[in-house]
Design an enzyme around this catalytic site. Sequence first.
Site, PDB file in Angstrom:
ATOM      1  CG  ASP A 146       8.072   3.373   0.778  1.00  0.00           C
ATOM      2  OD1 ASP A 146       8.384   2.321   0.182  1.00  0.00           O
ATOM      3  OD2 ASP A 146       7.628   3.375   1.947  1.00  0.00           O
ATOM      4  CG  ASN A 160       0.559  -4.018  13.312  1.00  0.00           C
ATOM      5  OD1 ASN A 160       1.017  -3.178  14.077  1.00  0.00           O
ATOM      6  ND2 ASN A 160      -0.239  -3.707  12.316  1.00  0.00           N
ATOM      7  CB  CYS A 181       1.940  17.368 -18.645  1.00  0.00           C
ATOM      8  SG  CYS A 181       1.974  15.689 -19.303  1.00  0.00           S
ATOM      9  N   GLY A 240       2.577  -4.643   9.009  1.00  0.00           N
ATOM     10  CA  GLY A 240       2.584  -3.202   9.303  1.00  0.00           C
ATOM     11  C   GLY A 240       1.453  -2.419   8.667  1.00  0.00           C
ATOM     12  CB  THR A 241      -1.378  -2.717   6.853  1.00  0.00           C
ATOM     13  OG1 THR A 241      -2.553  -1.983   6.464  1.00  0.00           O
ATOM     14  CG2 THR A 241      -1.648  -4.207   6.828  1.00  0.00           C
ATOM     15  CB  SER A 242      -4.056   0.538  10.650  1.00  0.00           C
ATOM     16  OG  SER A 242      -4.461   1.125   9.430  1.00  0.00           O
ATOM     17  CD  GLN A 249      -2.507  -1.209   2.694  1.00  0.00           C
ATOM     18  OE1 GLN A 249      -3.516  -0.557   2.956  1.00  0.00           O
ATOM     19  NE2 GLN A 249      -1.944  -1.988   3.592  1.00  0.00           N
ATOM     20  CG  HIS A 290      -3.120   2.547  -1.676  1.00  0.00           C
ATOM     21  ND1 HIS A 290      -3.142   2.418  -0.298  1.00  0.00           N
ATOM     22  CD2 HIS A 290      -4.245   1.919  -2.117  1.00  0.00           C
ATOM     23  CE1 HIS A 290      -4.223   1.741   0.062  1.00  0.00           C
ATOM     24  NE2 HIS A 290      -4.899   1.415  -1.018  1.00  0.00           N
TER      25      HIS A 290
END
Length: 237
Positions: free
Chosen positions: A92, A200, A134, A174-176, A89, A107
Amino acid sequence: MNVVVLTGAGISAESGVPTFRGSDGLWEGHRIEDVASPSGFARDPQLVHQFYNGRRALLTGGSVQPNPAHFALARLSRARGIHLTLVTQNIDDLHERAGSEDVRHLHGELLKARCNRCGAVTPCREDLSRASICPACGGIDCLRPHVVWFGEMPFGLDEISAALSRADLFVAIGTSGLVYPAAGFVAWAKEAGARTLEINLQESAASGTFHESRRGPAGELVPRWVDELLAGTKDQG
Ligand code: BJW
C-alpha cells in the site's frame, strides 16, 4: 543515530487493510501461496488479477487512510539527529500518504504494474486483466502487479542490508516474522550490534529474537515510541 524500521501488514490494519494471516484473512478460501506466487499466476491469472484488483480498489476507494502509526514514522523521518531507513513489506502507499519519503518497498507496490514483455514499470490505479495493454510497449496480456511473490527476489536488498549493517536501532512493527528474508532482518541487525525492538499486537514467530517486545496496537504504541526516542535524542544533544 541510525534507525531501521521494518513495517508489515499490522501497521495498516487500523487503516482498514486486512492482514494476511489474521482471522480476517484477505482471500477467504485461497491460500496466500496460490494468489502470491508465479505458479499461481501462471495457473489462474484471472483469479490473481481479481485478488489484486480488489485490494487496489480498497486502497483507492477513499475509506483507507494512514493512521497515527504512519504519521509518527513520517515525523521520525524529519527529526534532526536521526537517520531513518523505512522498509515496508506492504504494497500500500499509506507511508507515502502520511508524508514519508524514500520508502523502501521490499515486496513492491500495488499502484504500479510491470510488463512481463518489456519490463516497464508503470503507474496503475485501474483493474488489470489479461486484456490490459502495456502503456510502454503496447503488448496485450503481459501486465502483472508490480509485487514480489514467493520465490521471487525482493527489491532493494543491497541498500537495506547496508542500512542494517550500520543500524544502532532496528524496530519491526506489525509483522508476523514468517516471511524471509524480512524475518531475518532482526538477526542481521543484531549481528551488526543494533538494539532491537518489536511492536506487535501479539507474540510473533520472531518475538524471542528481539531485545524488547511491546504488545499493543501500532496506532497507539508507535507514536508513543517515537515520542520516547525523540525525547531521548534531545536529552543527548
Ligand atoms: C498488528 C496489528 C496492529 C495486526 N498493531 N500489530 C528461508 C530464508 C529465505 C527465504 C526462505 C526461507 N524459507 C522459505 C523462504 C522463501 C519464502 C518464504 O519466506 N516463505 C515462508 C512462507 C517460509 N520467501 C520468498 O520467497 C521471498 N523471496 C526470497 O526469499 O528470495 C530469495 C532470497 C533468498 C535469500 C535472501 C534474499 C532473497 C519473497 C517473499 C515474498 C512475499 N510476498 C508477499 C506478497 C506480496 C504482495 C502482496 O502484498 O500481495 O508479501 S506474501 C505476504 O507476507 C506479503 C507480506 O508482505 C508478507 C509478510 O506478511 P506480514 O506483513 O508479516 O503480515 P501478516 O499478516 O503475516 O502478519 C501481520 C502481523 O501484524 C501479525 O503478527 C499481527 O499480530 C500483527 N498485527 N494488527 C500491531 N493493529
